[in-house]
Design a protein around this motif. Sequence first.
Motif, PDB file in Angstrom:
ATOM      1  N   ILE A 139      40.979  28.089  84.370  1.00  0.00           N
ATOM      2  CA  ILE A 139      40.157  26.898  84.594  1.00  0.00           C
ATOM      3  C   ILE A 139      38.852  27.152  83.870  1.00  0.00           C
ATOM      4  O   ILE A 139      38.238  28.217  84.025  1.00  0.00           O
ATOM      5  CB  ILE A 139      39.916  26.635  86.095  1.00  0.00           C
ATOM      6  N   LYS A 140      38.484  26.164  83.061  1.00  0.00           N
ATOM      7  CA  LYS A 140      37.232  26.310  82.315  1.00  0.00           C
ATOM      8  C   LYS A 140      36.588  24.934  82.160  1.00  0.00           C
ATOM      9  O   LYS A 140      37.103  24.079  81.441  1.00  0.00           O
ATOM     10  CB  LYS A 140      37.502  26.929  80.952  1.00  0.00           C
ATOM     11  N   GLY A 141      35.485  24.718  82.865  1.00  0.00           N
ATOM     12  CA  GLY A 141      34.716  23.495  82.724  1.00  0.00           C
ATOM     13  C   GLY A 141      35.386  22.269  83.325  1.00  0.00           C
ATOM     14  O   GLY A 141      36.328  22.369  84.110  1.00  0.00           O
ATOM     15  N   PHE A 142      34.853  21.122  82.935  1.00  0.00           N
ATOM     16  CA  PHE A 142      35.306  19.841  83.471  1.00  0.00           C
ATOM     17  C   PHE A 142      35.778  18.932  82.352  1.00  0.00           C
ATOM     18  O   PHE A 142      35.443  19.121  81.190  1.00  0.00           O
ATOM     19  CB  PHE A 142      34.158  19.144  84.225  1.00  0.00           C
ATOM     20  N   ASN A 143      36.526  17.921  82.760  1.00  0.00           N
ATOM     21  CA  ASN A 143      36.980  16.901  81.843  1.00  0.00           C
ATOM     22  C   ASN A 143      37.158  15.634  82.672  1.00  0.00           C
ATOM     23  O   ASN A 143      36.908  15.641  83.882  1.00  0.00           O
ATOM     24  CB  ASN A 143      38.284  17.330  81.164  1.00  0.00           C
ATOM     25  N   SER A 144      37.604  14.555  82.023  1.00  0.00           N
ATOM     26  CA  SER A 144      37.780  13.303  82.763  1.00  0.00           C
ATOM     27  C   SER A 144      38.895  12.468  82.146  1.00  0.00           C
ATOM     28  O   SER A 144      39.257  12.664  80.985  1.00  0.00           O
ATOM     29  CB  SER A 144      36.480  12.492  82.776  1.00  0.00           C
TER      30      SER A 144
END
Length: 175
Positions: A71-76
Amino acid sequence: MRYVVVCLLKGETLRFHETLVSDVCTRFKVQRQKLPAHFTIKAPFEADNIEELEKVTKEFCNINYKTTIKIKGFNSFRNNVVFMDIFPSNEAVEVHDKYIDELQKLDWLSWKEHEGKNKKFHCTIVSRRISSKFNEIWEYVNKFNPKFDLYFDNIAILIWKNGRWETYKEYKLGE
């Protein structure tokens, strides 16, 4: 009954997810999702009898092994879903896709367009009616930087009961 098939995320990842989801929902007055930290393998479906699904899942987990994911960072997705970005190893995609192949042999199990293989692995933070607050939420969550090395090490069948998703059965992939 209503079911969903997921990989439950645990430990430090689960704690981070629970804290951030609670914080975002309280801070921005948005509805909390009813699922624990996970990535979806088979979206919710209705069934009266899932013995065949249980048998397929147990047998699959007995002959397949856990694999790594990051898991690395965010997205949408558009402006209505914010999630932690999951990067599965090639081996994790292979195990996932082999399991999808097994599920697709169950002729009573229906599939929607974005289900199955070639999907975006993700762990949702918030997704219900957030478009009017999306930019604020997006800016806020990006103050954090989730980085987790973990495993696709389980396949869990959850059941909708008492207004929430509960673990019905969880199967461990081999070591």
